[in-house]
Motif scaffolding. Structure first.
Motif, mmCIF file in Angstrom:
data_model
loop_
_atom_site.group_PDB
_atom_site.id
_atom_site.type_symbol
_atom_site.label_atom_id
_atom_site.label_comp_id
_atom_site.label_asym_id
_atom_site.label_seq_id
_atom_site.Cartn_x
_atom_site.Cartn_y
_atom_site.Cartn_z
ATOM 1 N N THR A 2 -29.365 -24.233 -22.788
ATOM 2 C CA THR A 2 -29.938 -25.241 -23.678
ATOM 3 C C THR A 2 -31.453 -25.240 -23.515
ATOM 4 O OG1 THR A 2 -29.803 -27.038 -22.051
ATOM 5 C CG2 THR A 2 -27.863 -26.696 -23.467
ATOM 6 N N GLY A 3 -32.115 -26.080 -24.278
ATOM 7 C CA GLY A 3 -33.564 -26.198 -24.147
ATOM 8 C C GLY A 3 -34.350 -25.156 -24.912
ATOM 9 N N LYS A 4 -33.704 -24.486 -25.862
ATOM 10 C CA LYS A 4 -34.366 -23.465 -26.672
ATOM 11 C C LYS A 4 -34.335 -23.895 -28.134
ATOM 12 C CE LYS A 4 -33.135 -19.165 -25.930
ATOM 13 N NZ LYS A 4 -32.327 -17.955 -25.715
ATOM 14 N N HIS A 20 -29.369 -29.616 -33.667
ATOM 15 C CA HIS A 20 -29.108 -29.313 -32.257
ATOM 16 C C HIS A 20 -28.647 -27.864 -32.111
ATOM 17 C CE1 HIS A 20 -29.471 -33.571 -31.480
ATOM 18 N NE2 HIS A 20 -28.752 -33.743 -32.569
ATOM 19 N N ILE A 75 -35.543 -29.700 -29.610
ATOM 20 C CA ILE A 75 -35.000 -29.020 -28.436
ATOM 21 C C ILE A 75 -33.876 -29.881 -27.855
ATOM 22 C CG2 ILE A 75 -35.520 -28.136 -26.134
ATOM 23 C CD1 ILE A 75 -36.900 -26.578 -28.383
ATOM 24 N N THR A 76 -32.705 -29.302 -27.732
ATOM 25 C CA THR A 76 -31.532 -29.998 -27.228
ATOM 26 C C THR A 76 -31.265 -29.567 -25.795
ATOM 27 O OG1 THR A 76 -30.582 -30.110 -29.441
ATOM 28 C CG2 THR A 76 -29.057 -30.322 -27.600
ATOM 29 N N LYS A 77 -31.013 -30.545 -24.926
ATOM 30 C CA LYS A 77 -30.661 -30.256 -23.538
ATOM 31 C C LYS A 77 -29.441 -31.075 -23.151
ATOM 32 C CE LYS A 77 -35.320 -29.154 -22.012
ATOM 33 N NZ LYS A 77 -36.382 -29.434 -21.054
ATOM 34 N N TRP A 136 -27.622 -24.681 -29.156
ATOM 35 C CA TRP A 136 -27.323 -24.246 -27.798
ATOM 36 C C TRP A 136 -26.648 -22.881 -27.860
ATOM 37 C CZ3 TRP A 136 -24.846 -28.062 -30.441
ATOM 38 C CH2 TRP A 136 -23.464 -27.997 -30.582
#
Length: 180
Positions: free
Chosen positions: A168-170, A52, A6-8, A54
């Protein structure tokens, strides 16, 4: 299926053209000016390896297509597009790719401007950058050994009147892995 981290991240006001308005905790970008010059905004997080994902949600006020992708350099004139240089790779919303050239690139994907959700997948293990528009996988846009080596930063370039919202975060949707 590959493991899916999960990329944030958010857009970095320090690495944003001053003409671009950042809102929603630096997740939304909007540019409205009379000139027709690309303005770049770069993420606040670097990637040194791995997978990654997004998304960018189109802003309905957009009149000019965006360039969306990654850059290996944050130290350049942000009043230009990151993908005009050898250190930048982008999907240009007119349905073309850009790398090392501001005006020319191969046909790729579909138009992305006022509506839609553009998914971006950077696979630094394979050195690939891929996109999906509204859940439809568009294929690998770039395969480059340089995309295996960090640091790499997400980036966006806006022109004249344009904007988007970053998500992000998915995890990356399965379409990125089942279509390859």
């Amino acid at each position: 299926m590959q493991t899916n981290s999960i990329t944030k991240f958010r857009w970095d006001p320090t690495y944003s053209s001053e003409a671009v308005e950042l809102t929603a905790e630096n997740r939304s970008t909007y540019l409205s000016e009379d000139t027709y010059l690309f303005r770049t905004v770069i993420a606040d997080t670097k990637f040194d390896g791995g997978l990654h994902y997004w998304e960018l949600i189109a802003d309905s006020r957009t009149e000019n297509e965006l360039k969306i992708g990654v850059t290996k350099n944050r130290e350049f004139d942000l009043k230009t597009s990151f993908s005009d240089y050898s250190f930048g790779w982008a999907f240009y919303g007119i349905g073309q790719l850009r790398h090392c050239d501001g005006a020319n690139g191969p046909q790729y994907g579909k138009q992305f401007k006022r509506t839609g959700c553009l998914g971006v997948l950077l696979d630094m293990d394979k050195g690939t950058l891929s996109f999906a528009l509204d859940g439809e996988y568009l294929g690998i846009a770039f395969e480059d050994e340089e995309l295996k080596k960090g640091p790499i930063y997400p980036a966006i370039a806006l022109l004249h009147i344009a904007g988007s919202t970053l998500v992000t975060g998915k995890p990356a949707p399965p379409v990125f892995f089942t279509s390859q």
